[in-house]
Design an enzyme around this catalytic site. Structure first.
Site, short mmCIF file in Angstrom:
data_model
loop_
_atom_site.label_atom_id
_atom_site.label_comp_id
_atom_site.label_asym_id
_atom_site.label_seq_id
_atom_site.Cartn_x
_atom_site.Cartn_y
_atom_site.Cartn_z
N ASP A 1 63.60 32.99 -15.93
CA ASP A 1 64.61 33.25 -15.32
C ASP A 1 65.67 34.50 -16.19
O ASP A 1 66.03 34.46 -17.39
CB ASP A 1 65.87 32.33 -15.42
CG ASP A 1 66.31 32.18 -14.27
OD1 ASP A 1 66.93 33.48 -14.17
OD2 ASP A 1 66.80 30.89 -13.29
N ASP B 1 54.88 23.09 0.14
CA ASP B 1 55.49 22.06 1.04
C ASP B 1 56.18 23.99 1.08
O ASP B 1 56.16 23.31 3.15
CB ASP B 1 56.44 22.08 -0.28
CG ASP B 1 57.65 21.22 1.38
OD1 ASP B 1 57.41 20.15 1.81
OD2 ASP B 1 58.90 21.43 1.61
N ARG C 1 59.45 28.90 -1.10
CA ARG C 1 59.32 30.13 0.00
C ARG C 1 57.77 30.65 0.20
O ARG C 1 57.38 31.03 -0.91
CB ARG C 1 60.12 30.94 0.37
CG ARG C 1 61.78 30.83 0.22
CD ARG C 1 61.46 29.93 2.66
NE ARG C 1 63.23 30.01 2.18
CZ ARG C 1 63.96 28.74 2.25
NH1 ARG C 1 62.72 27.40 2.01
NH2 ARG C 1 64.71 28.17 2.30
N ARG D 1 68.76 25.22 -9.91
CA ARG D 1 69.04 24.03 -9.62
C ARG D 1 67.99 23.04 -9.94
O ARG D 1 68.05 22.07 -11.03
CB ARG D 1 70.35 23.92 -8.54
CG ARG D 1 71.99 24.63 -8.43
CD ARG D 1 72.01 24.05 -6.92
NE ARG D 1 73.12 25.35 -6.91
CZ ARG D 1 73.56 25.74 -6.25
NH1 ARG D 1 72.28 26.87 -6.52
NH2 ARG D 1 73.94 27.46 -6.77
N ILE D 2 67.31 23.77 -8.91
CA ILE D 2 66.13 22.95 -8.59
C ILE D 2 64.69 23.33 -9.66
O ILE D 2 64.51 22.16 -10.50
CB ILE D 2 65.50 23.68 -7.49
CG1 ILE D 2 66.46 22.86 -6.56
CG2 ILE D 2 64.11 22.48 -7.22
CD1 ILE D 2 66.03 23.47 -5.95
N HIS E 1 56.68 21.71 4.56
CA HIS E 1 58.45 22.05 4.66
C HIS E 1 59.38 20.34 4.90
O HIS E 1 59.79 21.05 5.70
CB HIS E 1 58.33 23.21 5.03
CG HIS E 1 59.99 23.63 4.98
ND1 HIS E 1 59.35 25.68 5.04
CD2 HIS E 1 60.30 23.58 3.83
CE1 HIS E 1 60.50 25.79 4.19
NE2 HIS E 1 61.15 25.27 3.76
N ILE E 2 59.37 19.39 3.82
CA ILE E 2 59.56 17.90 3.92
C ILE E 2 60.72 18.13 2.11
O ILE E 2 60.77 17.27 2.09
CB ILE E 2 58.99 17.39 4.42
CG1 ILE E 2 57.54 17.24 3.13
CG2 ILE E 2 58.67 17.18 5.52
CD1 ILE E 2 57.79 17.52 1.57
N GLY E 3 60.50 19.61 1.37
CA GLY E 3 61.02 19.26 0.61
C GLY E 3 62.54 18.14 0.52
O GLY E 3 62.41 17.84 -0.25
N GLU F 1 54.74 28.59 9.35
CA GLU F 1 55.11 27.61 9.23
C GLU F 1 54.87 27.05 11.10
O GLU F 1 55.74 27.61 11.19
CB GLU F 1 56.06 26.98 8.86
CG GLU F 1 55.57 27.40 6.82
CD GLU F 1 56.86 26.88 6.22
OE1 GLU F 1 58.29 26.24 6.92
OE2 GLU F 1 57.25 27.12 4.53
P1 NAD Z 1 69.72 28.23 -7.79
O1 NAD Z 1 69.73 29.88 -7.05
O2 NAD Z 1 69.85 27.53 -7.95
O3 NAD Z 1 68.29 29.00 -8.34
C1 NAD Z 1 66.70 29.93 -8.37
C2 NAD Z 1 67.23 30.19 -10.20
O4 NAD Z 1 66.18 31.39 -10.04
C3 NAD Z 1 68.92 31.24 -10.68
O5 NAD Z 1 68.91 30.75 -11.58
C4 NAD Z 1 67.86 32.92 -10.81
O6 NAD Z 1 68.52 33.81 -11.44
C5 NAD Z 1 66.55 32.41 -10.13
N1 NAD Z 1 66.04 33.89 -10.55
C6 NAD Z 1 66.26 34.80 -8.81
N2 NAD Z 1 65.01 36.02 -9.16
C7 NAD Z 1 64.19 35.60 -9.88
C8 NAD Z 1 63.05 36.22 -10.40
N3 NAD Z 1 62.21 37.30 -9.90
N4 NAD Z 1 62.59 35.34 -11.82
C9 NAD Z 1 63.02 34.15 -11.65
N5 NAD Z 1 63.55 33.75 -11.13
C10 NAD Z 1 64.37 34.07 -11.02
O7 NAD Z 1 68.49 27.60 -6.41
P2 NAD Z 1 67.91 26.57 -6.52
O8 NAD Z 1 68.44 25.45 -5.42
O9 NAD Z 1 67.03 26.14 -7.54
O10 NAD Z 1 66.76 26.92 -5.06
C11 NAD Z 1 65.58 27.40 -5.13
C12 NAD Z 1 64.92 27.82 -3.79
O11 NAD Z 1 63.79 26.45 -3.84
C13 NAD Z 1 65.53 28.01 -2.73
O12 NAD Z 1 66.22 29.69 -2.99
C14 NAD Z 1 64.93 27.55 -1.21
O13 NAD Z 1 64.46 29.38 -0.99
C15 NAD Z 1 63.65 27.03 -1.89
N6 NAD Z 1 64.48 25.53 -1.41
C16 NAD Z 1 63.25 24.92 -1.41
C17 NAD Z 1 63.62 23.72 -0.31
C18 NAD Z 1 61.99 22.47 0.36
O14 NAD Z 1 62.08 22.30 1.12
N7 NAD Z 1 61.06 22.67 0.17
C19 NAD Z 1 64.65 22.67 0.05
C20 NAD Z 1 65.62 23.82 -1.07
C21 NAD Z 1 65.60 25.13 -1.81
#
Ligand code: NAD
Length: 311
Positions: free
Chosen positions: A182, A263, A239, A162-163, A285-287, A268
Site C-alpha cells: 500500500d 465478485d 473492481r 479498511r477491507i 457483486h454481492i460483497g 456485469e
Molecule cells: P479504503 O480506501 O479504506 O482502502 C483502499 C486502500 O488502497 C488505501 O489504503 C489506499 O492507500 C490503497 N491504495 C490506493 N492505491 C493503491 C495502489 N496502487 N496499490 C496498493 N494500494 C493502493 O477502501 P476499502 O473500504 O478498503 O475498499 C476498497 C475497495 O473495495 C473499494 O474502493 C471498492 O472498489 C471495493 N468494494 C467492493 C465491494 C463489493 O461489493 N465487492 C464492496 C465494498 C467495496
C-alpha cells in the site's frame, strides 16, 4: 413513500429522491421526501439514468454502481446530492460533481466485514478446493484431491485500507505469513509491507482491496499476472477493471494459477469464459450483501442524503 409522476406535479415543494441502485429497501426517508425506485431492478445504463432524471428532476440520488458521468450530472438541473450506497466512487465523475456543486457521500464502514469475510471464505474454499470437490460429487464423480492449508500459505494483500486490513486481522490467527502493499503506508500492525513486485512474486494468494482509479486500472495486467508464483490464487472483490480477465483465464486454464475468486467483473452481469472453469468461484457483486449489512448501508446512505440536502 413511493411516488408517481402525477404526485410530483401536484407536490412541487417535496424533495424528490431517485434511487438508481438496482434494489433499495431502506425506509428511513423523512416522510415529506418523495422516493422513486429504479423501475428496471437492475444496473442502469447511462441513457436510462438520464431518462429517469429528465422525468423526475430529483434533488437527490441514492446511487449504486451505475455510471454517473458528466453527461448524467449535467442533465440533472435540480440535483444537490449523490449519496452512494457503497464505498467505490469510481462510477461518479467527481470533477463534474465539484464543478456543478453536487455533494457526494459514500458509506465506507458498513461493507468492511462482509467483503473481508467473503474474501476469507474464497481463500479457504479455493485453497482446500471445496468448490471443485463439491461439483465433482454432484456430477457423480468420487475424486479425492489433497488441498492446501491456509496456515502454510503466504497471503498478499494489495491495498491495506479498511477491507484489506480486516482481511489481515481475520487471517492472522491462522499463522499464515501476511504481506501487504500500500503506497500510502509505512507500517501496518498485521502485514509485513513489501514492494509490489515482491508481493506478486512471493504470495500464494493475492487479494485486491484498492479503489479503481486511473493508477490502479489494470493493476494486475498480463505481465504482472505472468510473474505470479505457480499455483497462486487470485482474489478480486474490489473492481473488475483492476485485472486482465483474458490473461487470468489463460493462466487458470493452463494450470499456472490454481484458482481465482471474483465478485466483480469488467462487465456485469458477467457472462464470460471464467464461468466454464472448475477452479473459479464467481459471485454476482454481492460483497457487501450479508447479514444486516445491506440494510445498514442503505440506511446510512439515506442519512447521508438527508444531511447533504439539509445542511
Ligand atoms: P479504503 O480506501 O479504506 O482502502 C483502499 C486502500 O488502497 C488505501 O489504503 C489506499 O492507500 C490503497 N491504495 C490506493 N492505491 C493503491 C495502489 N496502487 N496499490 C496498493 N494500494 C493502493 O477502501 P476499502 O473500504 O478498503 O475498499 C476498497 C475497495 O473495495 C473499494 O474502493 C471498492 O472498489 C471495493 N468494494 C467492493 C465491494 C463489493 O461489493 N465487492 C464492496 C465494498 C467495496
Amino acid at each position: 413513500m413511493e411516488v408517481t409522476l402525477s404526485d410530483i406535479e401536484t407536490q412541487k415543494d417535496m424533495m424528490i429522491i431517485l434511487c438508481t441502485t438496482s434494489s433499495f429497501f431502506a425506509d428511513n426517508f423523512p416522510p415529506d421526501y418523495k422516493v422513486i425506485k429504479n423501475p428496471y431492478c437492475r444496473k442502469l445504463s447511462e441513457e436510462e439514468v438520464i431518462g429517469l432524471i429528465k422525468e423526475y428532476k430529483p434533488d437527490g440520488i441514492v446511487a449504486g454502481v451505475e455510471c454517473l458521468t458528466r453527461n448524467v450530472l449535467e442533465s440533472a438541473g435540480n440535483l444537490k446530492v449523490v449519496s452512494r450506497c457503497g464505498v467505490g466512487l469510481d462510477s461518479v465523475d467527481l470533477d463534474a460533481a465539484r464543478e456543478l456543486n453536487i455533494k457526494i457521500f459514500n458509506t465506507p464502514d458498513v461493507p468492511v466485514k462482509p467483503v473481508a469475510e467473503l474474501t476469507v471464505g474464497m481463500i479457504y474454499n479455493l485453497t482446500r478446493r471445496i468448490e471443485s470437490l463439491n461439483s465433482n460429487i454432484k456430477k457423480g464423480k468420487w475424486v479425492k484431491q489433497t488441498g492446501g492449508l491456509v496456515s502454510e500459505k503466504t497471503i498478499g494483500i494489495i491495498g491495506c485500507g479498511r477491507i484489506g486490513s480486516h482481511v489481515a486481522r481475520l487471517i492472522e490467527p491462522t499463522g499464515s505469513k501476511i504481506l501487504g502493499f500500500d503506497p500510502m503506508l509505512n507500517t501496518h500492525p498485521n502485514c509485513k509491507l513489501v514492494s509490489f513486485d515482491q508481493l506478486i512474486e512471493s504470495s500464494d494468494v493475492i487479494t485486491l482491496h484498492v479503489p479503481l482509479t486511473p493508477e490502479t486500472k489494470n493493476l494486475l495486467n498480463s505481465e504482472v499476472l505472468r510473474q505470479t508464483k505457480p499455483g497462486a490464487i487470485i482474489i478480486n472483490n474490489s473492481r473488475g477493471e483492476l485485472l486482465d480477465e483474458d490473461t487470468l483465464y489463460e493462466l487458470l486454464k493452463s494450470g499456472h494459477l490454481a484458482g481465482a475468486g471474483l465478485d466483480v467483473f469488467k462487465s456485469e452481469p458477467y457472462k464470460g469464459p471464467l464461468a466454464q472453469l472448475e477452479n473459479t468461484i464467481l459471485t454476482p457483486h454481492i460483497g457487501s450483501s450479508a447479514g444486516n449489512s445491506r440494510i445498514e448501508m442503505e440506511s446510512s446512505a439515506v442519512n447521508n442524503l438527508v444531511i447533504g440536502l439539509t445542511t
